[in-house]
Design an enzyme around this catalytic site. Sequence first.
Site, PDB file in Angstrom:
ATOM      1  N   GLU A   1     -38.775  72.952 -24.366  1.00  0.00           N
ATOM      2  CA  GLU A   1     -37.673  71.712 -23.697  1.00  0.00           C
ATOM      3  C   GLU A   1     -37.550  70.994 -24.343  1.00  0.00           C
ATOM      4  O   GLU A   1     -38.195  69.602 -24.089  1.00  0.00           O
ATOM      5  CB  GLU A   1     -38.010  71.493 -22.837  1.00  0.00           C
ATOM      6  CG  GLU A   1     -38.275  73.261 -21.969  1.00  0.00           C
ATOM      7  CD  GLU A   1     -37.960  73.267 -20.181  1.00  0.00           C
ATOM      8  OE1 GLU A   1     -39.470  71.930 -19.920  1.00  0.00           O
ATOM      9  OE2 GLU A   1     -37.215  74.090 -19.324  1.00  0.00           O
TER      10      GLU A   1
ATOM     11  N   ASP B   1     -38.907  81.457 -14.495  1.00  0.00           N
ATOM     12  CA  ASP B   1     -39.340  80.238 -14.476  1.00  0.00           C
ATOM     13  C   ASP B   1     -39.302  79.824 -12.826  1.00  0.00           C
ATOM     14  O   ASP B   1     -38.472  80.002 -12.613  1.00  0.00           O
ATOM     15  CB  ASP B   1     -38.043  78.816 -14.562  1.00  0.00           C
ATOM     16  CG  ASP B   1     -38.716  77.769 -14.916  1.00  0.00           C
ATOM     17  OD1 ASP B   1     -39.949  77.382 -14.307  1.00  0.00           O
ATOM     18  OD2 ASP B   1     -38.563  76.764 -15.341  1.00  0.00           O
TER      19      ASP B   1
ATOM     20  N   GLU C   1     -40.188  74.218  -7.196  1.00  0.00           N
ATOM     21  CA  GLU C   1     -39.088  74.034  -7.705  1.00  0.00           C
ATOM     22  C   GLU C   1     -38.362  74.676  -7.527  1.00  0.00           C
ATOM     23  O   GLU C   1     -36.748  73.615  -7.577  1.00  0.00           O
ATOM     24  CB  GLU C   1     -39.556  73.790  -9.034  1.00  0.00           C
ATOM     25  CG  GLU C   1     -38.233  73.500 -10.018  1.00  0.00           C
ATOM     26  CD  GLU C   1     -38.372  72.753 -11.776  1.00  0.00           C
ATOM     27  OE1 GLU C   1     -39.498  73.748 -11.955  1.00  0.00           O
ATOM     28  OE2 GLU C   1     -37.384  73.393 -12.285  1.00  0.00           O
TER      29      GLU C   1
END
Length: 682
Positions: free
Chosen positions: A290, A364, A392
């Site tokens: 990322e 993820d 998240e």
Amino acid sequence: ANDGYDLWLQYNYIQNTDLQSEYNTLINGIQPIGDSETIKVAEKELLLGLSKMLGNDTQLYLGNESGNNLLYFGSESNLDKKILSQLKKECAQIQKDGFVIKQIQVDNKNHIVITGKTDIGVLYGVFRLLRELQTHKSIKGINIVDSPKVDVRMLNHWDNLDRTVERGYAGFSLWDWHRLPDYIDSRYVDYARANASIGINGTALTNVNANALILTPQYLEKVKALAAVFRPYGLKVYLTARFSAPIEIGGLKTADPLDPEVKQWWREKTAEIYKSIPDFGGYLVKANSEGQPGPQNYGRNHVDGANMLADAVAPFGGIVMWRAFVYSEHDPTDRAKQAYSEFVPYDGQFRDNVLIQVKNGAIDFQPREPFHPMFGAMPKTPLMMEFQITQEYLGFSTHLVYLPKLYEEVFEADTYRRGKGSTVAKVIDGSLHNKKITGVAGVTNIGNDRNWTGHHFLQANWYGFGRLAWNPHLDSKDIAEEWIRMTFSNNDNFVEQIKKMMNDSRETVVNYMNPYGLHHIFDTGHHYGPGPWVGNLPRPEWNPTYYHKADENGIGFNRTKTGSNAIAQYAPEVAAMYNNISTTPEKDLLWFHHVSWNHKLKNGMTLWDGMALKYQQGVDEVETMINTWNSMESLVDQQRFKEVQMLLNIQLKEAKWWRDACLLYFQQFSKKELPEGVEKAS
Ligand code: GCW
């Protein structure tokens, strides 16, 4: 009022008179053995816990040396020979920071002894004894022997130096960098107590999207102050190492891991850290992921990067946790395959003090993912588990989801790498391939909210994470029960109903967010709420449509041989199971297959009908949670009752939002009516 600050260390007064008299009889006084800082904090905790639970003055427990029924606590090497001789068998069974709690008789007197090889082991034993009282267990003839099954049990804070927390939903960072090192917030101590009480022994203070400034002398001084607070509790400090730090704060032209000056810079920086923090744990690194810098920027690979840092910490006994969370926009076929392809070929090439830290699934932290194919596939490399405790992709700190259930599912998954029974738990505890060093990390859900986690029930995820890191083979239901008894109530009806509610909550969130193996259909960027439609982010694999691939023919990601062939990264038995639609567990169906809307499910329904009903079921289950909670009002303090109630009501609203958004969106492709029983969006 109870604001939840005390977590599971409430130490409520024990009303049950039989237990009161038992505990009072068997613990007449306490006798610390040894004078380390750790023994001192153990004493402090015992005095706090015993005086609160038994309603006595703390003085009552001190200065009772000659009496009967003393509680001795100290490490083996400090124990009196007479006492030790009664504990030989048990002491032979413990390892590392394990402990023994045993009632013994010496000179016709009864005593309870807590011991271990280390004072930290003793502290763990002290917390364990307190837990026995908190959960109202009899301690007559107590004999408990327990050792951690994993070496490194740590929290990862994604905390930035400006106190914002990446993916944190419980306020700002606990670390008050501005006022450190001179101002020590008492909360640091409570943080350490909470961690020690569940056996967590490490904390990476800073975000993996790292800021090199943490490695400057100005910040290291602050880190040193935190390390000093945590040390007596056995909590080691780790830092995230920004790969480009030699350039950013070192004034070098490159961060190439094979460059001699770069190596030298890291060696010196590391020596500087160890000089002020002799028990510093080591580095946690996110590289070439990322947009983060890494060895690949210089044409080098993960081995070059990890080994370079490993060599810098090795002389001091430190470790490097190198993350495997890598994927790139340049491989458009299947993001799920990338970590395995980038790391598995390097098996055996990493230094002994490198652990590769792998997320539980290949994408993820979704509400449900099949286990990551790297587990079991690198027999010569220690693989560390990375779980996300912060939610998240699970409704932030607003939705009640009991995550140990998810962790347990991952640990129990069978990799088949050494035949049937080669569970992920055995990969992680090192027993499958005889690993020398083992670890489990959890991305924490805590911040400076008064109750730490934003939602009282999400304290259980911190607690349960710690318990499973200690022993990945534990049952998540048992953990929930311990937590409920310590945090809320020992009332059996309360315990049973709330345990069921917690236990079901994980499947509930899967039902209203991502049933049948759907994944990553969150609103882009922030990941709160549904967003299965095309998002606004540039990279293809940041777009939900990349994952669900809904069209008129059906829905799901074909990862079989006829698709991306990600299944080939699993052991043959597992690959065969997932390759075949009829042997793929339905919970993972759309993870591995693109399935027609008319596909017949095991219950006889079409996929479309089944999916719609799962969304509805998720909503109904949140309603059940609300009813359960409301019926418990008289057994909970008002503050916590009301706060949880308000959050559950939001969760219900949002479960409906998920149902309506996803079904309306997917309906454009399925072109089918909602089946009976599914409420229409209003
Ligand atoms: O899940 C993603 C998050 C990023 C995070 C990244 C990672 C710290 O959206 O916020 O960055 O994972 O794990 O590195």
